[in-house]
Design a protein around this motif. Structure first.
Motif, PDB file in Angstrom:
ATOM      1  N   VAL A 252       5.058   1.016  -6.017  1.00  0.00           N
ATOM      2  CA  VAL A 252       5.906   1.330  -6.502  1.00  0.00           C
ATOM      3  C   VAL A 252       7.317   2.682  -4.626  1.00  0.00           C
ATOM      4  O   VAL A 252       7.788   1.672  -4.568  1.00  0.00           O
ATOM      5  CB  VAL A 252       6.668   2.373  -7.039  1.00  0.00           C
ATOM      6  CG1 VAL A 252       7.586   3.494  -6.724  1.00  0.00           C
ATOM      7  CG2 VAL A 252       5.895   2.554  -8.314  1.00  0.00           C
ATOM      8  N   VAL A 253       6.503   2.841  -4.302  1.00  0.00           N
ATOM      9  CA  VAL A 253       6.880   3.161  -2.980  1.00  0.00           C
ATOM     10  C   VAL A 253       7.757   2.157  -1.856  1.00  0.00           C
ATOM     11  O   VAL A 253       7.967   2.640  -0.969  1.00  0.00           O
ATOM     12  CB  VAL A 253       6.152   4.214  -2.224  1.00  0.00           C
ATOM     13  CG1 VAL A 253       6.029   4.642  -0.700  1.00  0.00           C
ATOM     14  CG2 VAL A 253       5.046   5.286  -2.924  1.00  0.00           C
ATOM     15  N   ARG A 254       6.647   1.481  -1.583  1.00  0.00           N
ATOM     16  CA  ARG A 254       6.607   0.118  -0.340  1.00  0.00           C
ATOM     17  C   ARG A 254       8.101  -0.372  -0.988  1.00  0.00           C
ATOM     18  O   ARG A 254       8.732  -0.996   0.058  1.00  0.00           O
ATOM     19  CB  ARG A 254       5.324  -0.468  -1.064  1.00  0.00           C
ATOM     20  CG  ARG A 254       4.117  -0.278   0.024  1.00  0.00           C
ATOM     21  CD  ARG A 254       3.500  -1.598   0.064  1.00  0.00           C
ATOM     22  NE  ARG A 254       4.433  -3.034   0.454  1.00  0.00           N
ATOM     23  CZ  ARG A 254       3.890  -2.855   2.149  1.00  0.00           C
ATOM     24  NH1 ARG A 254       3.213  -2.003   2.459  1.00  0.00           N
ATOM     25  NH2 ARG A 254       4.192  -4.182   2.929  1.00  0.00           N
ATOM     26  N   GLN A 255       8.690  -0.441  -2.560  1.00  0.00           N
ATOM     27  CA  GLN A 255       9.912  -1.688  -3.304  1.00  0.00           C
ATOM     28  C   GLN A 255      10.733  -0.088  -2.917  1.00  0.00           C
ATOM     29  O   GLN A 255      12.122  -0.312  -2.565  1.00  0.00           O
ATOM     30  CB  GLN A 255       9.967  -1.117  -4.143  1.00  0.00           C
ATOM     31  CG  GLN A 255       8.530  -1.848  -4.760  1.00  0.00           C
ATOM     32  CD  GLN A 255       8.319  -3.490  -4.444  1.00  0.00           C
ATOM     33  OE1 GLN A 255       9.817  -4.069  -4.475  1.00  0.00           O
ATOM     34  NE2 GLN A 255       7.851  -3.925  -3.950  1.00  0.00           N
ATOM     35  N   LYS A 256      10.663   0.946  -2.283  1.00  0.00           N
ATOM     36  CA  LYS A 256      11.551   1.391  -1.735  1.00  0.00           C
ATOM     37  C   LYS A 256      13.000   2.383  -2.567  1.00  0.00           C
ATOM     38  O   LYS A 256      13.997   1.594  -2.303  1.00  0.00           O
ATOM     39  CB  LYS A 256      12.266   1.125  -0.402  1.00  0.00           C
ATOM     40  CG  LYS A 256      11.608   1.241   0.188  1.00  0.00           C
ATOM     41  CD  LYS A 256      11.758   0.848   2.165  1.00  0.00           C
ATOM     42  CE  LYS A 256      11.208   0.814   3.896  1.00  0.00           C
ATOM     43  NZ  LYS A 256      11.195  -0.044   4.598  1.00  0.00           N
ATOM     44  N   THR A 257      12.625   2.761  -3.644  1.00  0.00           N
ATOM     45  CA  THR A 257      13.760   2.816  -4.724  1.00  0.00           C
ATOM     46  C   THR A 257      15.287   3.533  -4.200  1.00  0.00           C
ATOM     47  O   THR A 257      14.219   4.431  -3.484  1.00  0.00           O
ATOM     48  CB  THR A 257      12.849   2.840  -6.733  1.00  0.00           C
ATOM     49  OG1 THR A 257      12.018   4.310  -5.881  1.00  0.00           O
ATOM     50  CG2 THR A 257      12.176   1.863  -6.113  1.00  0.00           C
ATOM     51  N   ALA A 258      15.790   3.425  -5.021  1.00  0.00           N
ATOM     52  CA  ALA A 258      16.834   4.448  -5.169  1.00  0.00           C
ATOM     53  C   ALA A 258      17.828   5.232  -6.250  1.00  0.00           C
ATOM     54  O   ALA A 258      18.750   4.448  -6.465  1.00  0.00           O
ATOM     55  CB  ALA A 258      17.737   4.041  -3.826  1.00  0.00           C
ATOM     56  N   PHE A 259      16.645   5.180  -6.987  1.00  0.00           N
ATOM     57  CA  PHE A 259      17.389   5.167  -8.569  1.00  0.00           C
ATOM     58  C   PHE A 259      17.674   6.348  -8.232  1.00  0.00           C
ATOM     59  O   PHE A 259      19.365   6.821  -9.593  1.00  0.00           O
ATOM     60  CB  PHE A 259      16.360   5.559 -10.164  1.00  0.00           C
ATOM     61  CG  PHE A 259      16.414   5.247 -11.538  1.00  0.00           C
ATOM     62  CD1 PHE A 259      17.022   4.205 -11.824  1.00  0.00           C
ATOM     63  CD2 PHE A 259      16.607   6.478 -11.936  1.00  0.00           C
ATOM     64  CE1 PHE A 259      17.589   3.516 -13.051  1.00  0.00           C
ATOM     65  CE2 PHE A 259      16.326   6.350 -13.323  1.00  0.00           C
ATOM     66  CZ  PHE A 259      17.183   5.234 -13.941  1.00  0.00           C
ATOM     67  N   CYS A 260      17.228   7.619  -8.094  1.00  0.00           N
ATOM     68  CA  CYS A 260      17.622   8.917  -8.369  1.00  0.00           C
ATOM     69  C   CYS A 260      18.448   9.503  -6.918  1.00  0.00           C
ATOM     70  O   CYS A 260      18.446   8.886  -5.867  1.00  0.00           O
ATOM     71  CB  CYS A 260      16.868  10.191  -8.656  1.00  0.00           C
ATOM     72  SG  CYS A 260      15.827   9.466 -10.391  1.00  0.00           S
ATOM     73  N   LYS A 261      19.211  10.379  -7.380  1.00  0.00           N
ATOM     74  CA  LYS A 261      20.040  10.725  -6.308  1.00  0.00           C
ATOM     75  C   LYS A 261      19.465  12.276  -5.467  1.00  0.00           C
ATOM     76  O   LYS A 261      19.127  12.118  -4.782  1.00  0.00           O
ATOM     77  CB  LYS A 261      21.786  11.781  -6.090  1.00  0.00           C
ATOM     78  CG  LYS A 261      22.711  10.996  -7.548  1.00  0.00           C
ATOM     79  CD  LYS A 261      24.018  11.463  -7.513  1.00  0.00           C
ATOM     80  CE  LYS A 261      24.545  11.712  -6.383  1.00  0.00           C
ATOM     81  NZ  LYS A 261      25.376  12.019  -6.646  1.00  0.00           N
TER      82      LYS A 261
END
Length: 421
Positions: A252-261
């Motif tokens: 998950v961390v490797r996906q570099k998500t930006a779902f939340c502000k």
């Protein structure tokens, strides 16, 4: 050509059923906790209550942050032609919404609001877009709740039933309702995602049936596997879940998500997704990740077989293995049939199958160059190379995701971010 999105009486009945099932799930879990407390089983009581409270806190935090984000959108669109009633309500009722979330009533409020908007849209020709907007948020929260509360409770209650000679009927009721809650939440989330697609042919029932069976059976296999491991030793389950969650968190961390502000909320989101990935596959960023899905289920089959063999070897030749044989057979059957269902789904009922047929028909009957956009899904989702969709640039990406939907539609940014599930 714009595709008219409707909210039918069936959609309203679906929402009402989800409302009833959610409260039945929470209600039976609280009832089970009360039974344990009355029987002086304080450890079990504490475990059940801890799962309920932890899940509720996480859900309230997401729900409240989403209301705040919608309020910011309202403030940024003061001069816009679009004034969404969902945003307006968020801005005018902020104080009492905060109080309700503090008292863990955010989910009931969202359900009541969705039912009210759904009733107006289905029976009184109300604002369909507003109803669908509210339902998409609710669907995502229900998905989180299913894997934060219902799945752990299901593992716990199943293990207790296997270890106990005398069981109360409410324990069986809690297991049944939890199974239904998880299945309904995954299917409702799938329906919410497909409702956001512009292709009306996606209303066919067979994709829903195969998707439902795929999720139900593979998740059931995972839950039974964990339960079987728990019969070996409780510490073995703790070590297994911690190790598996750590592996999923790395992914998950490797996906570099930006779902939340906020960074804090993003960390919580990633932790929740890590938990979901323990039970089932979840496309995090809406990318084309067919190989990720294949590798995920290869890994799932491998670790399931290893756990079953390990449990039988470590128990030796003891005749007192209880229901191990029936559980092991059930695990393998559920996993195999579930994988067959997912293969059938993506081979025969994937949205791109309908999209291709619709595009071919459109080309045969029209001399224009317009084509239906290829629907996105859990595996074959895609965005143009130079396009990104985050909660911060939803307005700029309306054409990317919903190019054939009326431009007046207020699209839920959170469902857009996960539109490929």
């Amino acid at each position: 050509m714009a595709v008219k999105i409707t909210f039918t009486k069936f959609d309203f009945a679906w929402t009402l059923a989800g409302f009833s099932l959610y409260f039945a799930d929470v209600g039976t879990d609280l009832w089970v906790a009360a039974v344990y407390f009355n029987d002086n089983e304080f450890t079990r009581f504490a475990l059940v209550l801890a799962v309920i409270l932890l899940s509720a806190l996480v859900l309230q935090s997401f729900s409240w942050s989403w209301y705040q984000y919608d309020r910011e959108i309202l403030q940024q669109r003061d001069n816009s032609e679009i004034q969404h009633s969902h945003y307006q309500s968020c801005g005018s009722r902020c104080s009492w919404l905060c109080v309700l979330h503090i008292f863990q009533l955010g989910m009931p409020v969202r359900f009541c609001k969705a039912l009210l908007l759904g009733y107006k849209a289905a029976f009184k020709q109300g604002d369909t877009e507003t109803a669908i907007y509210a339902l998409t948020d609710l669907s995502m929260l229900r998905l989180f709740e299913a894997f934060l509360e219902a799945a752990p409770q299901l593992i716990l209650q199943t293990f207790i039933l296997l270890q106990s000679k005398d069981s109360d009927f409410i324990q069986y009721g809690s297991v049944i309702v939890s199974f239904m809650s998880i299945s309904w939440a995954t299917l409702d989330y799938y329906a919410a995602l497909k409702r956001s697609l512009p292709n009306p042919n996606l209303t066919c029932g067979f994709p829903y049936v195969f998707y439902f069976l795929y999720k139900l059976l593979t998740i059931s296999a995972t839950i039974l596997t964990i339960t079987l491991l728990a019969t070996l030793h409780i510490l073995a389950v703790a070590a297994y879940l911690l190790l598996l969650w750590s592996v999923m968190m790395v992914y998950v961390v490797r996906q570099k998500t930006a779902f939340c502000k906020s960074k804090c909320q993003e960390i919580i989101y990633r932790m929740v997704i890590g938990i979901i990935l323990i039970f089932t596959f979840f496309n995090i960023k809406g990318q084309k990740i067919r190989w990720a899905l294949i590798l995920y289920y290869i890994f799932k089959v491998f670790k399931t077989i290893v756990i079953i063999i390990l449990c039988w070897i470590l128990k030796g030749s003891s005749l007192d293995k209880g229901n191990d044989l029936s559980i092991s057979i059930s695990i393998m059957l559920a996993l195999i049939i579930g994988i067959v269902c997912v293969v059938m789904y993506y081979r025969c009922f994937h949205p791109q199958v309908y999209s291709k047929a619709a595009t071919d028909e459109d080309c045969n009957n029209s001399h224009t160059e317009s084509q239906l956009p290829a629907p996105q899904d859990e595996v074959d989702g895609f965005l143009p190379q130079n396009s990104t969709v985050t909660p911060n640039n939803v307005g700029e990406n309306r054409d990317v995701i919903h190019s054939s939907v009326s431009q007046s539609q207020n699209v839920n940014s959170r469902i857009m971010y996960c539109l490929t599930e």
